[in-house]
Design a protein around this motif. Structure first.
Motif, PDB file in Angstrom:
ATOM      1  N   ARG A 413       0.839  -1.208   0.000  1.00 54.42           N
ATOM      2  CA  ARG A 413       0.000   0.000   0.000  1.00 54.42           C
ATOM      3  C   ARG A 413       0.871   1.254   0.000  1.00 54.42           C
ATOM      4  NH1 ARG A 413      -3.123  -3.117   3.649  1.00 54.42           N
ATOM      5  NH2 ARG A 413      -2.200  -2.049   5.461  1.00 54.42           N
ATOM      6  N   GLY A 414       1.988   1.198   0.733  1.00 63.10           N
ATOM      7  CA  GLY A 414       2.894   2.339   0.732  1.00 63.10           C
ATOM      8  C   GLY A 414       3.463   2.616  -0.653  1.00 63.10           C
ATOM      9  N   LEU A 415       3.773   1.556  -1.393  1.00 61.78           N
ATOM     10  CA  LEU A 415       4.259   1.738  -2.761  1.00 61.78           C
ATOM     11  C   LEU A 415       3.211   2.422  -3.624  1.00 61.78           C
ATOM     12  CD1 LEU A 415       6.039  -1.649  -3.634  1.00 61.78           C
ATOM     13  CD2 LEU A 415       7.096   0.563  -3.234  1.00 61.78           C
ATOM     14  N   ALA A 416       1.980   1.972  -3.481  1.00 61.38           N
ATOM     15  CA  ALA A 416       0.901   2.568  -4.267  1.00 61.38           C
ATOM     16  C   ALA A 416       0.726   4.046  -3.937  1.00 61.38           C
ATOM     17  CB  ALA A 416      -0.405   1.810  -4.020  1.00 61.38           C
ATOM     18  N   GLU A 417       0.858   4.407  -2.669  1.00 61.51           N
ATOM     19  CA  GLU A 417       0.734   5.812  -2.274  1.00 61.51           C
ATOM     20  C   GLU A 417       1.865   6.651  -2.870  1.00 61.51           C
ATOM     21  OE1 GLU A 417       0.653   5.736   1.942  1.00 61.51           O
ATOM     22  OE2 GLU A 417      -1.322   4.747   2.060  1.00 61.51           O
ATOM     23  N   HIS A 418       3.095   6.113  -2.862  1.00 61.73           N
ATOM     24  CA  HIS A 418       4.215   6.837  -3.467  1.00 61.73           C
ATOM     25  C   HIS A 418       3.971   7.053  -4.955  1.00 61.73           C
ATOM     26  CE1 HIS A 418       6.680   7.082   0.016  1.00 61.73           C
ATOM     27  NE2 HIS A 418       6.935   5.784   0.117  1.00 61.73           N
ATOM     28  N   ALA A 419       3.485   6.007  -5.627  1.00 60.41           N
ATOM     29  CA  ALA A 419       3.250   6.115  -7.061  1.00 60.41           C
ATOM     30  C   ALA A 419       2.168   7.141  -7.358  1.00 60.41           C
ATOM     31  CB  ALA A 419       2.861   4.755  -7.629  1.00 60.41           C
ATOM     32  N   ALA A 420       1.093   7.121  -6.549  1.00 59.95           N
ATOM     33  CA  ALA A 420      -0.003   8.073  -6.769  1.00 59.95           C
ATOM     34  C   ALA A 420       0.455   9.509  -6.564  1.00 59.95           C
ATOM     35  CB  ALA A 420      -1.173   7.746  -5.836  1.00 59.95           C
ATOM     36  N   ALA A 421       1.388   9.687  -5.639  1.00 59.34           N
ATOM     37  CA  ALA A 421       1.902  11.034  -5.368  1.00 59.34           C
ATOM     38  C   ALA A 421       3.078  11.391  -6.275  1.00 59.34           C
ATOM     39  CB  ALA A 421       2.332  11.135  -3.911  1.00 59.34           C
ATOM     40  N   GLU A 422       3.402  10.481  -7.228  1.00 53.48           N
ATOM     41  CA  GLU A 422       4.500  10.686  -8.184  1.00 53.48           C
ATOM     42  C   GLU A 422       5.856  10.810  -7.503  1.00 53.48           C
ATOM     43  OE1 GLU A 422       3.613  13.813 -10.897  1.00 53.48           O
ATOM     44  OE2 GLU A 422       1.829  12.819 -11.686  1.00 53.48           O
ATOM     45  N   ARG A 423       5.984  10.145  -6.363  1.00 53.44           N
ATOM     46  CA  ARG A 423       7.297  10.073  -5.708  1.00 53.44           C
ATOM     47  C   ARG A 423       7.992   8.798  -6.211  1.00 53.44           C
ATOM     48  NH1 ARG A 423       3.974  11.784  -1.295  1.00 53.44           N
ATOM     49  NH2 ARG A 423       3.826   9.627  -0.538  1.00 53.44           N
ATOM     50  N   PHE A 424       8.353   8.824  -7.481  1.00 53.24           N
ATOM     51  CA  PHE A 424       8.812   7.613  -8.145  1.00 53.24           C
ATOM     52  C   PHE A 424      10.164   7.123  -7.624  1.00 53.24           C
ATOM     53  CE2 PHE A 424       6.217   9.671 -11.612  1.00 53.24           C
ATOM     54  CZ  PHE A 424       5.085   8.906 -11.342  1.00 53.24           C
ATOM     55  N   GLU A 425      11.035   8.037  -7.299  1.00 57.34           N
ATOM     56  CA  GLU A 425      12.354   7.608  -6.825  1.00 57.34           C
ATOM     57  C   GLU A 425      12.242   6.855  -5.505  1.00 57.34           C
ATOM     58  OE1 GLU A 425      16.742   9.508  -5.751  1.00 57.34           O
ATOM     59  OE2 GLU A 425      15.204  10.754  -6.680  1.00 57.34           O
ATOM     60  N   GLN A 426      11.455   7.406  -4.559  1.00 59.59           N
ATOM     61  CA  GLN A 426      11.272   6.732  -3.281  1.00 59.59           C
ATOM     62  C   GLN A 426      10.529   5.413  -3.460  1.00 59.59           C
ATOM     63  OE1 GLN A 426      12.544   7.631  -0.207  1.00 59.59           O
ATOM     64  NE2 GLN A 426      11.852   5.552   0.264  1.00 59.59           N
ATOM     65  N   ALA A 427       9.556   5.411  -4.373  1.00 57.47           N
ATOM     66  CA  ALA A 427       8.814   4.176  -4.638  1.00 57.47           C
ATOM     67  C   ALA A 427       9.741   3.092  -5.172  1.00 57.47           C
ATOM     68  CB  ALA A 427       7.684   4.452  -5.627  1.00 57.47           C
ATOM     69  N   GLY A 428      10.664   3.491  -6.052  1.00 54.47           N
ATOM     70  CA  GLY A 428      11.603   2.514  -6.592  1.00 54.47           C
ATOM     71  C   GLY A 428      12.495   1.917  -5.516  1.00 54.47           C
ATOM     72  N   VAL A 429      12.969   2.769  -4.603  1.00 54.09           N
ATOM     73  CA  VAL A 429      13.812   2.286  -3.507  1.00 54.09           C
ATOM     74  C   VAL A 429      13.027   1.327  -2.628  1.00 54.09           C
ATOM     75  CG1 VAL A 429      15.028   2.975  -1.405  1.00 54.09           C
ATOM     76  CG2 VAL A 429      15.309   4.315  -3.506  1.00 54.09           C
ATOM     77  N   ASP A 430      11.805   1.705  -2.270  1.00 55.72           N
ATOM     78  CA  ASP A 430      10.990   0.853  -1.399  1.00 55.72           C
ATOM     79  C   ASP A 430      10.617  -0.458  -2.086  1.00 55.72           C
ATOM     80  OD1 ASP A 430      11.171   2.803   0.480  1.00 55.72           O
ATOM     81  OD2 ASP A 430       9.111   3.514   0.300  1.00 55.72           O
TER      82      ASP A 430
END
Length: 567
Positions: A413-430
């Motif tokens: 769910r945290g990954l999905a939230e990062h993606a929705a907020a366009e925080r792609f770099e953090q999403a990739g790390v997570d």
């Protein structure tokens, strides 16, 4: 003593080897940029021609004038010829199962490999013999100043004159090949394997060392090269010990460090094994016992990393070398273990700091920056009691034991939230940390499930109608044997169980077994065709094992853009 092989050491006799001698004509010299205009091939065995293959090929482009002059193949001649799409599969079928031979083989084989890549055919990885290389190895400069096909064809009085047409040149190359094989035959080269060993240059010292392989059996097992002080220099496994050991004394062994090892070796010891699983396990144990200088494989079976919870009022995650009950692992590198720790901290709320905190906290202190960022509830300053912190600790234990997967769902769910907020770099790390965690959980749970079983007997069919058996106790190979075709299998099983090594389980998820050995045994058990003969207790994985997340892991590995939008 002569280095020539005795009869039972021979591989495939040259007289029984099928060769496909072939030649190509092309529009130029680049396998990637130019095209094939003609195939010519001759299939021979035992000195006799048993088939021919020849066809022009429409290259789909014009033939340069200089190529027309050289080969005589014109654009008009190839206009009605089949395209490569039709010719290539026919040639591959004609050559299937044979040794490919060509004059300057790198050129012709390079064009065929490039054609296979473009048209989606798998290169058959055929054995290849180059008559240029063989000629340079056999003939002196005085006898053959040039190794051009025309020169060697004249030297060996070929019945066909090479004229830069594929079939004629292939026929001439057949006569050259037979002439060269007669020469090497007088030097004791009688098999295909010996021919392939002979073509590269080999020093006299290497050839003299070949006597070390004289008493090595043609059996599967483990071999040990020993040095002048009887020290173990190198350990390896082979399905045919004699053939494998002999390769170290030929030019086929090109690795500098292993040539250096062979130069130091005074003796080769061997241990025959019932089947490949026993050989692989024995190799691991010998590597751990002797730590040979020239092996690059792991020489420390307990050298992995594990993630454990510390024993204190507010436990934290720590990296250790020796596992205890409830540990997550094993990890091959510290970096991967740290990635899993970060994911667990994010998914459970276990504190990321390394402070030792008493049960009552530290009154009057100030929280760190992580607390201000909302990544820690600050138990260090009394922001969280032991009871309030306990669910995070339980979540780690439940996840590792395979009783609850809520942590993984929370991370997703945290990954999905990062993606929705366009925080792609953090999403990739997570995402990458989560991949590491799932992979470690899946592997650890499977290894632990096997190590829990006190005794397991499994069987695999061999290639000759018999059976290979393994007695596994707490994840370790305790005994191995075979029942050849026609031998009653169950008496063999009973004898193996009776003589099996006694294994006393220790504490920890793998009951004291080395992770590498349990992994090797598990891979053997997982192979298609393996059957369970008996099992002391049910062998099963936890109901909520990380295996449920394998589809997610597969998508993350092979199609990451399906999980996160492209940055």
């Amino acid at each position: 003593m002569s280095g020539q092989l005795v009869f039972d050491e021979l591989g495939t006799p040259l007289r029984e080897t099928t060769f496909v001698v072939f030649d190509l004509e092309t529009t130029g010299g680049s396998a990637e940029a130019d095209a094939i205009t003609e195939f010519g091939a001759v299939k021979v065995r035992g000195g006799e021609v048993i088939g021919e293959f020849a066809t022009l090929v429409d290259p789909g482009r014009g033939i340069p004038p200089e190529i027309v002059t050289l080969t005589g193949i014109t654009n008009a001649m190839v206009h009605a010829a089949p395209r490569l799409e039709a010719v290539l599969p026919a040639f591959l079928e004609f050559a299937a199962g044979s040794v490919l031979v060509a004059h300057n083989a790198g050129f012709d084989v390079g064009f065929v490999k490039a054609a296979c890549r473009r048209l989606g055919y798998a290169w058959p990885k055929s054995t290849v013999v180059c008559t240029v290389r063989l000629g340079r190895r056999v003939l002196s400069r005085e006898e053959a100043p040039s190794c051009r096909l025309s020169a060697l064809a004249a030297l060996f009085r070929a019945t066909t004159t090479p004229i830069h047409r594929a079939l004629a040149d292939a026929r001439a190359t057949v006569d050259v090949l037979h002439g060269l094989l007669e020469r090497v035959g007088s030097l004791g080269v009688q098999s295909l394997e010996e021919l392939l060993d002979y073509i590269p240059e080999v020093t006299a010292a290497q050839r003299r060392k070949r006597t070390l392989a004289e008493d090595v059996p043609n059996e599967p097992g483990v071999y040990l090269f020993r040095g002048p002080s009887d020290e173990v220099l190198y350990v390896g496994t082979a399905s045919d010990l004699r053939r494998r050991v002999r390769q170290y004394f030929t030019a086929g062994e090109t690795r500098r460090r292993l040539r250096e090892m062979v130069a130091l070796a005074d003796r080769v010891d061997t241990i025959t094994c019932a089947h490949p699983l026993e050989a692989e396990v024995r190799e691991l144990r010998l590597l751990a016992a002797h730590k040979p200088a020239y092996n690059r494989k792991s020489k420390n079976p307990r050298g992995g990393w594990w993630v454990v919870l510390t024993e204190e009022p507010f436990p934290r995650l720590s990296l250790v070398r020796r596992a205890r009950e409830g540990a997550l692992g094993p990890f091959r590198s510290r970096g991967h273990a740290e990635e899993a720790v970060f994911a667990l901290q994010e998914g459970t709320g276990v504190r990321p700091c390394a402070l030792r905190i008493p049960s009552s906290g530290v009154p009057g202190g100030s929280a760190c920056a992580l607390a201000e960022l909302g990544r820690c509830a600050a138990p260090c300053v009394g922001g969280q009691s032991v009871e309030e912190y306990e669910p995070a600790v339980v979540a780690v234990g439940e996840l590792v034991a395979g009783r609850n997967l809520d942590v993984l769902a929370r991370l997703a769910r945290g990954l999905a939230e990062h993606a929705a907020a366009e925080r792609f770099e953090q999403a990739g790390v997570d995402r990458d940390r989560m991949r590491t965690l799932i992979r470690a959980l899946d592997k650890g749970q499977r290894l632990a499930a096997l190590a829990t079983v006190a005794e397991l007997v499994a069987a695999r069919p061999d290639s000759l109608g018999g059976w290979e058996f393994a007695v596994v106790r707490h994840g370790r190979l305790a005994s191995a044997g075979v029942a050849r075709r026609g031998v009653a299998p169950m008496p063999v099983v009973e004898a193996l169980v009776a003589s099996a090594e006694t294994v006393i389980p220790e504490d920890g998820p793998l009951r004291g077994a080395p992770a590498e050995e349990v992994s090797v045994v598990l891979r053997w058990l997982d192979k298609p065709g393996t059957r369970m003969v008996r099992c002391s207790t049910p062998w099963s994985e936890p109901a909520h094992a990380a295996a449920r997340w394998r589809p997610w892991l597969e998508r993350a590995d092979h199609a990451r853009t399906s999980l996160l939008p492209r940055d």
